[in-house]
Design a protein around this motif. Sequence first.
Motif, PDB file in Angstrom:
ATOM      1  N   PHE A  98      -2.418  29.028 -22.324  1.00 55.89           N
ATOM      2  CA  PHE A  98      -3.171  30.139 -21.795  1.00 55.89           C
ATOM      3  C   PHE A  98      -3.460  29.955 -20.336  1.00 55.89           C
ATOM      4  O   PHE A  98      -3.784  28.748 -19.887  1.00 55.89           O
ATOM      5  N   GLU A  99      -3.725  31.229 -19.803  1.00 53.37           N
ATOM      6  CA  GLU A  99      -4.182  31.187 -18.405  1.00 53.37           C
ATOM      7  C   GLU A  99      -5.397  30.525 -18.238  1.00 53.37           C
ATOM      8  O   GLU A  99      -6.315  30.676 -18.868  1.00 53.37           O
ATOM      9  N   PRO A 129      -4.630  21.946 -12.885  1.00 55.28           N
ATOM     10  CA  PRO A 129      -5.930  22.046 -13.591  1.00 55.28           C
ATOM     11  C   PRO A 129      -6.437  23.412 -14.085  1.00 55.28           C
ATOM     12  O   PRO A 129      -7.075  23.701 -15.087  1.00 55.28           O
ATOM     13  N   SER A 130      -5.707  24.606 -13.608  1.00 53.69           N
ATOM     14  CA  SER A 130      -5.943  25.864 -13.972  1.00 53.69           C
ATOM     15  C   SER A 130      -4.781  26.651 -13.872  1.00 53.69           C
ATOM     16  O   SER A 130      -4.187  26.836 -12.659  1.00 53.69           O
ATOM     17  N   VAL A 131      -3.780  27.117 -14.795  1.00 56.70           N
ATOM     18  CA  VAL A 131      -2.639  27.768 -14.582  1.00 56.70           C
ATOM     19  C   VAL A 131      -2.730  29.001 -14.323  1.00 56.70           C
ATOM     20  O   VAL A 131      -3.718  29.651 -15.126  1.00 56.70           O
ATOM     21  N   HIS A 132      -1.668  29.851 -13.896  1.00 57.83           N
ATOM     22  CA  HIS A 132      -1.703  31.436 -13.689  1.00 57.83           C
ATOM     23  C   HIS A 132      -0.563  31.773 -14.561  1.00 57.83           C
ATOM     24  O   HIS A 132       0.471  31.046 -14.528  1.00 57.83           O
ATOM     25  N   VAL A 169       2.962  30.760 -19.620  1.00 59.34           N
ATOM     26  CA  VAL A 169       1.518  30.963 -19.624  1.00 59.34           C
ATOM     27  C   VAL A 169       1.163  32.200 -20.136  1.00 59.34           C
ATOM     28  O   VAL A 169       1.447  33.354 -19.778  1.00 59.34           O
ATOM     29  N   PHE A 170       0.165  32.415 -21.273  1.00 61.33           N
ATOM     30  CA  PHE A 170      -0.126  33.401 -21.653  1.00 61.33           C
ATOM     31  C   PHE A 170      -1.500  34.010 -21.176  1.00 61.33           C
ATOM     32  O   PHE A 170      -2.363  33.124 -21.059  1.00 61.33           O
ATOM     33  N   PRO A 171      -1.849  35.305 -21.314  1.00 60.15           N
ATOM     34  CA  PRO A 171      -2.849  35.918 -20.713  1.00 60.15           C
ATOM     35  C   PRO A 171      -3.997  35.499 -21.921  1.00 60.15           C
ATOM     36  O   PRO A 171      -3.887  35.348 -23.072  1.00 60.15           O
TER      37      PRO A 171
END
Lengths: 114, 114
Positions: B14-15, B79-82, B112-114
């Motif tokens: 997830f995003e 650390p944090s995907v878009h 990556v899913f919203p």
Amino acid sequence: EPEVTQTPSHQVTQMGQEVILRCVPISNHLYFYWYRQILGQKVEFLVSFYNNEISEKSEIFDDQFSVERPDGSNFTLKIRSTKLEDSAMYFCASSEGSYNSPLHFGNGTRLTVT
Amino acid sequence: AQSVTQLDSQVPVFEEAPVELRCNYSSSVSVYLFWYVQYPNQGLQLLLKYLSGSTLVKGINGFEAEFNKSQTSFHLRKPSVHISDTAEYFCAVSDGPSTDKLIFGTGTRLQVFP
């Protein structure tokens, strides 16, 4: 930013036909490469080219394949008599060749042999 | 001969969550490691590379990777995907820093899913 360009983006050909895939490497680069990726498989090295000759080639790069730099800007991959198993995405790449210089890849040509 | 293993063919996330894409290579006296990303309908773009020095390598788009010689690994992390990080990621190894021949893994599809 300069980039490697490949044409066409998609090529469909019949088995046994000759096909030429075209690439324009980055202008100040000296080393040129072809890689390919069969659908669902690894990206595989085919051949490297420097100073108007092949510097290394893989087992895949048999007598049916040839590369050429016909002028100062183009770099071509020719497959003389295509087979069904030649269907793949073909990537051209170039590099400056100096230490720490990475490969720059084009967007690829999808070759479909029917 | 060098080889690369990417254990995960697909990684859904997830995003804004952290992500790690795993890569292991076959042991060698000297090894140079790369991560490439392939966005849809585009070529391979270099994310980062390890040639020598610090084992933690930072690349573009907030990605980093850590070279672990004892575990022969070069895992990619963010650390944090878009959403825009959705792509195919390839780990590659070579015998030289500006090499003729990269050996690629089979790739990991990051979704990556919203």
